[in-house]
Design a protein around this motif. Structure first.
Motif, PDB file in Angstrom:
ATOM      1  N   PHE A 166      44.271  -0.988  13.155  1.00 23.31           N
ATOM      2  CA  PHE A 166      45.514  -1.136  12.403  1.00 23.31           C
ATOM      3  C   PHE A 166      46.176  -2.481  12.725  1.00 23.31           C
ATOM      4  CE2 PHE A 166      44.719   3.350  12.720  1.00 23.31           C
ATOM      5  CZ  PHE A 166      45.093   3.854  11.482  1.00 23.31           C
ATOM      6  N   HIS A 167      46.849  -3.034  11.725  1.00 22.63           N
ATOM      7  CA  HIS A 167      47.660  -4.234  11.927  1.00 22.63           C
ATOM      8  C   HIS A 167      48.931  -3.871  12.709  1.00 22.63           C
ATOM      9  CE1 HIS A 167      45.345  -6.994   9.422  1.00 22.63           C
ATOM     10  NE2 HIS A 167      45.252  -6.055   8.497  1.00 22.63           N
ATOM     11  N   PRO A 168      49.611  -4.864  13.298  1.00 27.31           N
ATOM     12  CA  PRO A 168      50.859  -4.583  14.032  1.00 27.31           C
ATOM     13  C   PRO A 168      51.924  -3.872  13.197  1.00 27.31           C
ATOM     14  CG  PRO A 168      50.089  -6.785  14.563  1.00 27.31           C
ATOM     15  CD  PRO A 168      49.200  -6.275  13.462  1.00 27.31           C
ATOM     16  N   ASN A 169      51.887  -4.062  11.868  1.00 30.28           N
ATOM     17  CA  ASN A 169      52.885  -3.400  11.016  1.00 30.28           C
ATOM     18  C   ASN A 169      52.499  -1.970  10.644  1.00 30.28           C
ATOM     19  OD1 ASN A 169      50.836  -3.782   9.197  1.00 30.28           O
ATOM     20  ND2 ASN A 169      52.046  -4.904   7.674  1.00 30.28           N
ATOM     21  N   GLY A 170      51.381  -1.490  11.208  1.00 31.99           N
ATOM     22  CA  GLY A 170      50.951  -0.122  10.933  1.00 31.99           C
ATOM     23  C   GLY A 170      49.980   0.006   9.775  1.00 31.99           C
ATOM     24  N   GLN A 171      49.792  -1.065   9.010  1.00 31.99           N
ATOM     25  CA  GLN A 171      48.850  -1.046   7.889  1.00 31.99           C
ATOM     26  C   GLN A 171      47.419  -0.960   8.419  1.00 31.99           C
ATOM     27  OE1 GLN A 171      48.924  -1.026   4.482  1.00 31.99           O
ATOM     28  NE2 GLN A 171      46.693  -1.139   4.550  1.00 31.99           N
ATOM     29  N   ILE A 172      46.603  -0.143   7.764  1.00 33.61           N
ATOM     30  CA  ILE A 172      45.203  -0.020   8.169  1.00 33.61           C
ATOM     31  C   ILE A 172      44.520  -1.383   8.081  1.00 33.61           C
ATOM     32  CG2 ILE A 172      44.492   0.632   5.831  1.00 33.61           C
ATOM     33  CD1 ILE A 172      42.950   1.975   9.099  1.00 33.61           C
ATOM     34  N   LYS A 173      43.726  -1.721   9.082  1.00 29.95           N
ATOM     35  CA  LYS A 173      43.053  -3.018   9.154  1.00 29.95           C
ATOM     36  C   LYS A 173      41.558  -2.886   8.843  1.00 29.95           C
ATOM     37  CE  LYS A 173      42.241  -6.914  12.314  1.00 29.95           C
ATOM     38  NZ  LYS A 173      42.480  -7.426  13.685  1.00 29.95           N
ATOM     39  N   GLN A 174      40.908  -1.864   9.416  1.00 28.18           N
ATOM     40  CA  GLN A 174      39.470  -1.717   9.203  1.00 28.18           C
ATOM     41  C   GLN A 174      39.035  -0.269   9.422  1.00 28.18           C
ATOM     42  OE1 GLN A 174      35.316  -3.898  10.537  1.00 28.18           O
ATOM     43  NE2 GLN A 174      36.874  -3.675  12.096  1.00 28.18           N
ATOM     44  N   LEU A 175      38.109   0.200   8.597  1.00 27.71           N
ATOM     45  CA  LEU A 175      37.443   1.488   8.772  1.00 27.71           C
ATOM     46  C   LEU A 175      35.945   1.237   8.800  1.00 27.71           C
ATOM     47  CD1 LEU A 175      39.337   3.881   6.309  1.00 27.71           C
ATOM     48  CD2 LEU A 175      39.529   3.805   8.786  1.00 27.71           C
ATOM     49  N   LYS A 176      35.293   1.725   9.851  1.00 30.65           N
ATOM     50  CA  LYS A 176      33.853   1.491   9.992  1.00 30.65           C
ATOM     51  C   LYS A 176      33.204   2.692  10.657  1.00 30.65           C
ATOM     52  CE  LYS A 176      30.532  -1.993  11.612  1.00 30.65           C
ATOM     53  NZ  LYS A 176      30.384  -3.335  12.233  1.00 30.65           N
TER      54      LYS A 176
END
Length: 262
Positions: free
Chosen positions: A133-143
Motif C-alpha cells: 500500500f502507498h502511504p495514503n492507504g491506496q493499494i500499491k501492488q497485488l501479486k
C-alpha cells in the motif's frame, strides 16, 4: 462467486484476464479437470467394490489379516485427523465452504533471495499473496506467489489510484506487460520493455523501444537540457555488456544518469 481451481486451489478474481473456463494460475480447464476427478472417483469405487467381493471369497486367515490392516488404517486416519486439526488450530489451514484447505497467507513484506520470494526470517519459499500500500492507504501492488515464484496476474497502481501496470507470470517468468502513466494513458503495450524492468531487459530491447523509454523518462524527470538521446547513451553505458548491475531498474538507472548529466 469466484471460481476455485480444484487442482491448485487458486481462487479466481475479478481482475484475472484469462478465459473464464481456465485457471489463471495453472492454466487447467476447470471442466476437464473436474471430469477427470469424477472418472477417478468412479474408478476408485469400482476397485473398492471388487475388493469387497475378493475379501468375501478369501479364507478366514486372509480376511483376518485384511481386518488387521484396516484397523491400522483407521489408526492412521485418526492420527492424520489430529495433525490436520492442529494445523487448523494453528491457523495453517481453514474450514471454508465445506472444505478444509491451506489458508492463504497475505503479507505486505517479502524478501527476494536468488530470484525466489521468502517471508522475512523464513527459509521456506513463499506461497500466498503480496499486498502493498502507498502511504495514503491506496493499494500499491497485488501479486500472487507459489513456492517463491510469481504466478498469474500482478497489478500495481499509482498513488492517485490510477493503474500503473499489469503483468502476467507463467512458470515463474514474467510475460506480457501493459503500463499506464498516472493519468491513465497506456505508455507501453504487450511485449515491450517497461522502465520498471531491469538493465538486462534494456540490453535486449530494440532501439525504438529504448528511445521511447528515454522520451518518457525525460518528460518525467523534468530536468533542463536533458535529452532523450543523452539519457539513452548513459543508460546503455551503465548497463554495459554483463549482468553485474542488473539489480537496477531502468527507472533507477535513468535517475542516476540525470544526476551525471546535470
Amino acid at each position: 462467486m469466484n471460481k476455485t481451481c480444484l487442482k491448485c486451489g487458486y481462487q479466481r478474481r475479478q481482475a484475472d484476464k484469462s478465459p473464464d473456463y481456465a485457471c489463471p494460475a495453472c492454466d487447467v480447464v476447470y471442466t476437464k479437470y473436474e471430469a477427470k476427478l469424477v472418472r477417478d472417483i468412479g474408478l476408485a469405487k469400482e476397485i473398492r467394490d471388487q475388493q469387497v467381493i475378493d475379501n468375501n471369497a478369501q479364507p478366514l486367515e486372509t480376511r483376518n489379516k485384511v481386518d488387521i490392516a484396516k484397523k491400522y488404517g483407521y489408526v492412521f486416519l485418526i492420527f492424520f485427523g489430529i495433525i490436520l486439526g492442529l494445523q487448523v488450530y494453528n491457523g495453517e489451514m481453514e474450514y471454508k465452504n465445506g472444505e478444509i484447505r491451506f489458508k492463504e497467507i497475505v503479507t505486505n513484506t517479502i524478501e527476494i533471495r536468488n530470484e525466489v520470494a521468502y517471508l522475512p526470517k523464513s527459509d521456506k519459499p513463499f506461497t500466498g499473496r503480496l499486498e502493498e500500500f502507498h502511504p495514503n492507504g491506496q493499494i500499491k501492488q497485488l501479486k500472487i506467489f507459489k513456492e517463491g515464484k510469481g504466478i498469474g496476474l500482478t497489478t500495481a497502481w499509482w498513488e492517485n489510484g490510477q493503474k500503473l501496470y499489469e503483468m502476467t507470470f507463467k512458470n515463474g517468468e514474467s510475460g506480457e506487460w501493459t503500463v499506464w502513466d498516472d493519468e491513465g494513458h497506456v505508455i507501453w503495450g504487450k511485449n515491450q520493455v517497461s522502465p520498471l524492468e531491469n538493465l538486462g531487459a534494456w540490453r535486449n530491447a530494440s532501439y525504438p523501444n529504448q528511445a521511447q523509454i528515454c522520451e518518457h523518462l525525460v518528460d518525467r524527470l523534468s530536468q533542463p537540457n536533458l535529452t532523450a538521446s543523452d539519457l539513452c547513451i548513459c543508460i546503455s553505458g551503465v548497463a554495459g555488456d554483463d549482468s553485474s548491475l542488473d539489480f537496477m531498474t531502468i527507472t533507477e538507472t535513468a535517475a542516476v544518469c540525470a544526476l551525471r548529466l546535470k
